[in-house]
Design a protein around this motif. Structure first.
Motif, PDB file in Angstrom:
ATOM      1  N   ALA A 236       0.810  -1.212   0.000  1.00 29.37           N
ATOM      2  CA  ALA A 236       0.000   0.000   0.000  1.00 29.37           C
ATOM      3  C   ALA A 236       0.848   1.268   0.000  1.00 29.37           C
ATOM      4  CB  ALA A 236      -0.937   0.010   1.214  1.00 29.37           C
TER       5      ALA A 236
ATOM      6  N   GLN B 250       3.068   1.095  -4.048  1.00 29.40           N
ATOM      7  CA  GLN B 250       2.169   2.037  -4.709  1.00 29.40           C
ATOM      8  C   GLN B 250       2.843   3.387  -4.943  1.00 29.40           C
ATOM      9  OE1 GLN B 250      -2.464   3.089  -4.612  1.00 29.40           O
ATOM     10  NE2 GLN B 250      -1.533   3.093  -2.600  1.00 29.40           N
TER      11      GLN B 250
ATOM     12  N   THR C 161      -9.296   4.996  -7.164  1.00 24.20           N
ATOM     13  CA  THR C 161     -10.058   3.873  -6.609  1.00 24.20           C
ATOM     14  C   THR C 161      -9.544   2.550  -7.166  1.00 24.20           C
ATOM     15  OG1 THR C 161     -12.044   5.242  -6.349  1.00 24.20           O
ATOM     16  CG2 THR C 161     -12.349   2.851  -6.375  1.00 24.20           C
TER      17      THR C 161
ATOM     18  N   THR D 207      -6.308   1.628  -5.553  1.00 25.85           N
ATOM     19  CA  THR D 207      -6.530   1.130  -4.197  1.00 25.85           C
ATOM     20  C   THR D 207      -7.079  -0.299  -4.220  1.00 25.85           C
ATOM     21  OG1 THR D 207      -6.959   3.379  -3.417  1.00 25.85           O
ATOM     22  CG2 THR D 207      -7.717   1.568  -2.019  1.00 25.85           C
TER      23      THR D 207
ATOM     24  N   THR E  76      -4.284  -0.303   5.381  1.00 30.69           N
ATOM     25  CA  THR E  76      -4.175  -0.110   3.935  1.00 30.69           C
ATOM     26  C   THR E  76      -4.532   1.320   3.549  1.00 30.69           C
ATOM     27  OG1 THR E  76      -4.697  -2.438   3.494  1.00 30.69           O
ATOM     28  CG2 THR E  76      -5.035  -0.876   1.699  1.00 30.69           C
ATOM     29  N   ALA E  77      -5.613   1.844   4.129  1.00 30.25           N
ATOM     30  CA  ALA E  77      -6.022   3.216   3.816  1.00 30.25           C
ATOM     31  C   ALA E  77      -4.973   4.223   4.250  1.00 30.25           C
ATOM     32  CB  ALA E  77      -7.360   3.516   4.490  1.00 30.25           C
TER      33      ALA E  77
ATOM     34  N   SER F 166      -1.891   3.845   1.975  1.00 32.36           N
ATOM     35  CA  SER F 166      -2.205   4.296   0.616  1.00 32.36           C
ATOM     36  C   SER F 166      -2.165   5.815   0.532  1.00 32.36           C
ATOM     37  CB  SER F 166      -3.590   3.787   0.192  1.00 32.36           C
ATOM     38  OG  SER F 166      -3.575   2.396  -0.005  1.00 32.36           O
TER      39      SER F 166
ATOM     40  N   THR G 282      -4.946   7.744   8.513  1.00 27.22           N
ATOM     41  CA  THR G 282      -5.770   7.636   7.308  1.00 27.22           C
ATOM     42  C   THR G 282      -6.323   8.993   6.896  1.00 27.22           C
ATOM     43  OG1 THR G 282      -6.401   5.346   7.797  1.00 27.22           O
ATOM     44  CG2 THR G 282      -7.847   6.585   6.333  1.00 27.22           C
TER      45      THR G 282
ATOM     46  N   LEU H  14      -4.776  10.583   3.442  1.00 26.05           N
ATOM     47  CA  LEU H  14      -5.680  10.730   2.301  1.00 26.05           C
ATOM     48  C   LEU H  14      -6.047  12.193   2.077  1.00 26.05           C
ATOM     49  CD1 LEU H  14      -8.026   7.644   2.776  1.00 26.05           C
ATOM     50  CD2 LEU H  14      -6.184   7.926   1.115  1.00 26.05           C
TER      51      LEU H  14
END
Length: 257
Positions: free
Chosen positions: A83, A87, A115, A118, A158-159, A162, A243, A247
């Motif tokens: 992630a 990534q 999306t 992800t 993961t979030a 990412s 997160t 994000l």
């Protein structure tokens, strides 16, 4: 021409967004699985570390079997490697070579592209978790705890990773992203509670390291899978904060060119 005359009327247009996301997810996943360097980072290294440190008494992991301590940490490492590190590097070079710019001008919305990336990460992580679980069971792993809590930790982790990976890929040059992502991976491998127990560090350092996302993820998974805890709310809270920050910052500062 009309359909009544036996011919067809053209009806050009973009495919439904769901279908475009599915197609892009499949493409991103195939590209990742065909990349030897990414496979080394996301699959081979975590599996080798699990086998090596479980079979050889290199680090004192406390009471109980080494594999019971190591498996949750290696699962956290696998999430981070895919992630965040994988990534960040892949997206950084997509940005450098103009791939993101071209895809951003296609019918696929930019949010749908992210999306798809992800979802590709999630598909890869499922394969990682299955492989590492099989290896851990072969080494004598005895997990405990609530599977739903494990799933929640993995999704939040993961979030968080990412967001941080996309932030790095969207703000730094590709070469800088490559170096920084690998450096962070190595530093957190040693200092994130993945292999080395956190109680090996001084109190002040341990407190600071405990706030890192990989530490929260590995500690939370260990509390559940090794010690049978129900829900590690503190670790979930740390991951939730990372997160939102990751994000949110990625959405604000990400540059497509």
């Amino acid at each position: 021409m009309s359909a009544g005359t036996g011919t067809y009327t053209p009806n050009p247009g973009a495919a439904p967004v769901g279908r475009m996301i599915g197609a892009q997810t499949a493409l991103e996943t195939r590209m990742l699985l065909r990349n030897g360097e990414q496979l080394l980072l996301t699959v081979v290294i975590p599996a080798l570390l699990l086998v090596l440190f479980s079979a050889v008494d290199i680090i004192d992991t406390g009471a109980g079997k080494s594999v019971d301590f190591l498996t949750p940490g290696i699962l956290a490492l696998a999430v981070m490697s895919t992630a965040f590190t994988g990534q960040a590097i892949a997206t950084g070079f997509d940005r450098r070579y103009g791939v993101l710019k071209r895809l951003g001008a296609s019918p696929l919305p930019r949010w749908a592209l992210m999306t798809a990336k992800t979802l590709s990460v999630l598909v890869t992580e499922v394969l990682q978790v299955i492989l590492l679980t099989v290896i851990a069971f072969a080494l004598g792993w005895s997990p405990h705890g609530n599977p739903f809590a494990v799933l929640l930790l993995l999704v939040l982790g993961t979030a968080a990773f990412s967001g941080l990976g996309l932030l790095m890929a969207g703000t730094l040059k590709a070469e800088a992203t490559l170096a920084a992502a690998n450096l962070v991976f190595l530093l957190l491998l040693v200092g994130g509670g993945v292999i080395v127990p956190m109680d090996k560090f001084p109190d002040g350092v341990r407190t600071a390291l405990g706030l890192l996302p990989v530490s929260a993820l590995s500690d939370g998974l260990r509390d559940i899978l090794q010690h049978g805890a129900s829900m590690p709310w503190g670790d979930l809270g740390i991951l939730a904060v990372w997160t939102v920050l990751g994000l949110g910052a990625a959405a604000k500062f990400f540059r497509w060119e």
